[in-house]
Each structure stands twice: as C-alpha cells, then as structure tokens.
Scaffold this active site. Structure first.
Site, PDB file in Angstrom:
ATOM      1  N   GLU A  33     -78.340   0.150 -20.068  1.00  0.00           N
ATOM      2  CA  GLU A  33     -77.636  -0.288 -21.269  1.00  0.00           C
ATOM      3  C   GLU A  33     -78.283  -1.531 -21.858  1.00  0.00           C
ATOM      4  O   GLU A  33     -78.567  -2.501 -21.139  1.00  0.00           O
ATOM      5  CB  GLU A  33     -76.172  -0.581 -20.919  1.00  0.00           C
ATOM      6  CG  GLU A  33     -75.194  -0.144 -21.974  1.00  0.00           C
ATOM      7  CD  GLU A  33     -75.178   1.369 -22.117  1.00  0.00           C
ATOM      8  OE1 GLU A  33     -75.774   1.866 -23.097  1.00  0.00           O
ATOM      9  OE2 GLU A  33     -74.583   2.045 -21.279  1.00  0.00           O
ATOM     10  N   THR A  35     -81.193  -1.798 -22.850  1.00  0.00           N
ATOM     11  CA  THR A  35     -82.602  -1.865 -22.463  1.00  0.00           C
ATOM     12  C   THR A  35     -83.499  -1.195 -23.490  1.00  0.00           C
ATOM     13  O   THR A  35     -84.702  -1.468 -23.529  1.00  0.00           O
ATOM     14  CB  THR A  35     -82.823  -1.179 -21.098  1.00  0.00           C
ATOM     15  OG1 THR A  35     -82.230   0.123 -21.137  1.00  0.00           O
ATOM     16  CG2 THR A  35     -82.188  -1.982 -19.971  1.00  0.00           C
ATOM     17  N   ASP A  36     -82.941  -0.310 -24.321  1.00  0.00           N
ATOM     18  CA  ASP A  36     -83.813   0.499 -25.177  1.00  0.00           C
ATOM     19  C   ASP A  36     -84.514  -0.331 -26.241  1.00  0.00           C
ATOM     20  O   ASP A  36     -85.677  -0.075 -26.560  1.00  0.00           O
ATOM     21  CB  ASP A  36     -83.063   1.681 -25.796  1.00  0.00           C
ATOM     22  CG  ASP A  36     -81.890   1.306 -26.674  1.00  0.00           C
ATOM     23  OD1 ASP A  36     -81.398   0.161 -26.584  1.00  0.00           O
ATOM     24  OD2 ASP A  36     -81.447   2.176 -27.448  1.00  0.00           O
ATOM     25  N   GLY A 124     -68.395   4.753 -28.416  1.00  0.00           N
ATOM     26  CA  GLY A 124     -69.609   4.465 -27.673  1.00  0.00           C
ATOM     27  C   GLY A 124     -70.336   5.710 -27.211  1.00  0.00           C
ATOM     28  O   GLY A 124     -71.109   5.666 -26.252  1.00  0.00           O
ATOM     29  N   LEU A 125     -70.111   6.842 -27.905  1.00  0.00           N
ATOM     30  CA  LEU A 125     -70.695   8.120 -27.497  1.00  0.00           C
ATOM     31  C   LEU A 125     -71.681   8.653 -28.540  1.00  0.00           C
ATOM     32  O   LEU A 125     -72.023   9.829 -28.536  1.00  0.00           O
ATOM     33  CB  LEU A 125     -69.578   9.140 -27.246  1.00  0.00           C
ATOM     34  CG  LEU A 125     -68.531   8.706 -26.203  1.00  0.00           C
ATOM     35  CD1 LEU A 125     -67.419   9.731 -26.099  1.00  0.00           C
ATOM     36  CD2 LEU A 125     -69.184   8.478 -24.838  1.00  0.00           C
ATOM     37  N   SER A 126     -72.132   7.779 -29.413  1.00  0.00           N
ATOM     38  CA  SER A 126     -73.204   8.087 -30.374  1.00  0.00           C
ATOM     39  C   SER A 126     -72.821   9.114 -31.416  1.00  0.00           C
ATOM     40  O   SER A 126     -73.582  10.024 -31.729  1.00  0.00           O
ATOM     41  CB  SER A 126     -74.477   8.537 -29.636  1.00  0.00           C
ATOM     42  OG  SER A 126     -74.933   7.519 -28.788  1.00  0.00           O
ATOM     43  N   SER A 127     -71.652   8.954 -32.017  1.00  0.00           N
ATOM     44  CA  SER A 127     -71.257   9.854 -33.095  1.00  0.00           C
ATOM     45  C   SER A 127     -72.187   9.722 -34.294  1.00  0.00           C
ATOM     46  O   SER A 127     -72.496  10.721 -34.968  1.00  0.00           O
ATOM     47  CB  SER A 127     -69.808   9.574 -33.517  1.00  0.00           C
ATOM     48  OG  SER A 127     -69.653   8.222 -33.932  1.00  0.00           O
ATOM     49  N   SER A 128     -72.667   8.514 -34.573  1.00  0.00           N
ATOM     50  CA  SER A 128     -73.557   8.326 -35.718  1.00  0.00           C
ATOM     51  C   SER A 128     -74.913   8.975 -35.472  1.00  0.00           C
ATOM     52  O   SER A 128     -75.481   9.609 -36.373  1.00  0.00           O
ATOM     53  CB  SER A 128     -73.728   6.834 -36.022  1.00  0.00           C
ATOM     54  OG  SER A 128     -74.251   6.144 -34.912  1.00  0.00           O
ATOM     55  N   ASP A 172     -80.145   6.623 -28.431  1.00  0.00           N
ATOM     56  CA  ASP A 172     -79.123   7.563 -28.872  1.00  0.00           C
ATOM     57  C   ASP A 172     -79.727   8.748 -29.618  1.00  0.00           C
ATOM     58  O   ASP A 172     -79.381   9.904 -29.372  1.00  0.00           O
ATOM     59  CB  ASP A 172     -78.108   6.856 -29.767  1.00  0.00           C
ATOM     60  CG  ASP A 172     -77.326   5.793 -29.017  1.00  0.00           C
ATOM     61  OD1 ASP A 172     -77.442   5.734 -27.779  1.00  0.00           O
ATOM     62  OD2 ASP A 172     -76.602   5.027 -29.674  1.00  0.00           O
TER      63      ASP A 172
END
Length: 386
Positions: A33, A35-36, A124-128, A172
């Site tokens: 988390e 880190t990307d 926090g589940l990357s809907s975008s 993501d």
C-alpha cells in the site's frame, strides 16, 4: 450484472444497438500500500465486482456519457474541447480517458457510452479505475488502436492524474486491466513487470473477507497528495530516484539521515511495505499461505502508525477480527476510510463477521458491508448473448 441488461439499457437510452459491451473489475490489494507511486511492489487481485460499459463508436467528435448509477441524464461533450480539471463529476473519469488517448495521438473521434457498476464507490476498491479501464478497453477495440493492456493502464493513470487531478499510482489501473482469474498480481510498478501468483484460498480452507466500513474517501481531497509529496521529499533528501531504491537492510542508516519526523515515518513505511510484499510472494510460492496473515496485520500497523492513513473504523475492523481469530487483517486501498481485508479460516468466517458487526453496533457506527473477495478476471469484452 449481466451484459444483456447494460446493452438493453443502451438501446433504450440512445436508440441503437451498441457496438459492444465490455467489463473491468475493481480490485483488492492483498499487500503493498502506497508503494506504487514510489516505484515499488504491489500485489492486488481483481474482484468479481465490475464496471460494465456498452459503447458505440462515433465519428463526429461527440462524446455522450451516461451512468445507470447516477441520477442524471446523458452528458454530451466535444472531444476536442476536453480540458483537464474542468469536470468535478463522475464523467471526468470516462472523459479523461478520451482526453488521454487523444493527447497521446490516438484518433478517438467520439463515442456513446452507457455505464453500470457494482464496484462500491468510495470503498477503496478502485471504482474509478474500473470505469477508466472499461472505457479504455472499449475504445482500444473500437478504434483498433492496438494498445497493450499495460499501455491502457498507463493512459488511464494519466487521465486520473492530469484530467481528474488525483495523484494516484499505477496499481489500480494495471490490476483492473491485467489481473487473471484465480491469481494475485505481483507487480513491479517501476517497469510494470508482472507475475501471476496462484491464489485459491477456498482450496486451502480459507477465505478473504472485505469489510467496507462505509466511510467514504476521495483521493483528490489533499491528504493522499500530501503523503505522496512527502515520499518524494524523502527520496530527494536521500539522493535516490524513488523510495524503492532505499534497501531494506540500509533503512536504519537512511532514517538517521532524515531530520523531519513526518518524512522519516513515510520512508519507513514504504521501505518496509516493499519488503512485506516480497515476503508474501515467497510464502505463497512456498505454499505457506496461512503465514501471510501476520504480515498483513503488520502492514496495517505501519499504515496506521507511520503512514497515518487509517481511521477509527478501519482499526476497529482489524483489531476485532484478529481478536476473534482471524489469521490476519489490514486496511486496503488509499485509506482515510474505505475497506479492510480479513484473512480467515473458512470455519471462522461467521464468528468473525458477527464480532465485527457487533463491535460497530456497540460503537454506534453504521453497519459495515462484509463480503468474500474471490480473485476474478481482469478487463474483457463480454458477449451479451452468453
């Protein structure tokens, strides 16, 4: 959500059959988390929850956007008039992809798009990212752009960074575009090297739960950007291109060179989190899946104490789940709300779920949403007839 339903809604909305229907999933990040954007390691997998888009190609420069999940009508834009930071609505994620493709020289001349999503927004589940990737994949197919999945992910990240104004990393979008069914994706965000790691918890008698705290977050509200800027400051002070370049065995020496306590905490989290990703990969490859539990919990402590992106609700999930017998738990996603993940024996799921729900009720909090996370396929074209 069935492709035929989205197709039929497109027909009712635009009066014609779409050229195709595509889907792209949300994701859960198992470990790795923040880190990307530090050129580090991450390990997400795709959820069964998806954004589904019915899309038709246009040649007149018009972009029409509609969402089944938003109570507004069709938004009509001109592709040659798209301007970064001009849109504060959901449409920015789809329009931003069109802008990014055109800015990169790809001849996208317009589209009709109807979207529907089962990815919980703000959890926090990357809907975008799911919206961005499904639009990018559809346009890549319809305009025969020939872009690879990793290239689509890069363009989607640029759309969110520049057009939307959210300084997110590449994880993501890559997860949504590239994950495979039954696997977690070990991703090096520096060069986008990928390794698909088998991840079948059910076969080993375990489950991974997602606990959506229902506390909404938004990456473009400032705190996320502050953390990223702090990481970049730390890298500059240490004379490295990114915090990924600080070796774990040299961490103490690196921290001793930093006077700013906030920067020191950020650096410590990123360097130790990269090591946690490597530890989880090694454990999974060795078949010692249960042993990843304590690594997840350790990661949460780092996010809570060093990176300071947790919140009361996320801490309550983790503490309660571990006390109730979970193998491990941690917040997932950018933080400031959203979701936590809980690794548990299948036989303990009901007891852990009950304990978490009761803890929220006792604290006077909104009841969380709990569901199982099953590693699922990445973005793909759908057959509405199937």
């Amino acid at each position: 959500m069935r492709a035929v339903e989205v197709r039929d809604s497109f027909v009712a909305l635009y009066g014609a059959t779409p050229d195709g229907v595509w889907s792209a999933p949300g994701r859960v990040n198992l470990i790795g988390e923040h880190t990307d954007y530090n050129d580090g390691f991450v390990m997400p997998f795709a959820l069964p929850h998806t954004a589904v888009a019915a899309v038709s190609r246009r040649t007149d420069g018009v972009l029409r956007l509609h969402s089944a999940d938003i109570g507004t009508g069709v938004t009509e834009l001109r592709v040659d008039e798209l301007v970064p930071l001009s849109d504060k609505e959901w449409t920015a994620y789809a329009a931003g992809v069109v802008w990014a493709l055109r800015e990169a020289g790809h001849p996208v001349t317009g589209a009709d798009i109807h979207l529907a999503s089962t990815v919980p927004a703000g959890a926090g589940l990357s809907s975008s990212a799911a919206v961005e990737v499904v639009v990018a994949l559809a346009l890549n197919d319809l305009f025969a752009l020939g872009l690879a999945r990793w290239q689509l992910a890069r363009l989607c990240q640029r759309a969110e960074n520049v057009y939307v104004g959210a300084p997110v990393g590449i994880m993501d979008q890559t997860a949504s575009a590239c994950c495979q069914d039954g696997h977690a994706l070990f991703l090096d965000t520096r060069d986008l090297a990928q390794q698909q790691i088998p991840f079948d918890l059910a076969a080993e008698g375990m489950r991974l739960l997602v606990v959506d705290t229902r506390v909404k977050h938004a990456h473009n509200e400032g705190e996320y950007g502050k953390r990223r800027a702090g990481c970049e400051q730390g890298a500059a002070l240490l004379g490295v291109g990114a915090l990924r370049d600080v070796p774990h065995d040299g961490l103490d020496e690196a921290l001793a060179r930093l006077d700013d306590e906030e920067v020191r905490r950020l650096v410590r989290h990123v360097v130790t989190e990269d090591r946690r990703v490597e530890r989880v990969v090694a454990l999974l490859e060795a078949g010692d899946t249960r042993a990843i539990g304590p690594v997840l919990t350790e990661g949460h402590a780092s996010l809570r104490d060093d990176f300071r992106v947790s919140c009361r609700e996320l801490d309550l999930v983790v503490d309660t789940a571990v006390a109730a017998g979970a193998l491990g738990a941690r917040m997932t996603g950018g933080g400031f709300g959203g979701s936590a993940i809980v690794l548990a024996e299948a036989t303990d799921v009901d007891a852990i779920t009950k304990a978490v729900e009761e803890a929220f009720a006792t604290a006077g909090l909104t009841a969380p949403r709990v569901f199982e996370a099953v590693p699922s396929p990445g973005a793909r074209r759908l057959d509405p007839a199937a």
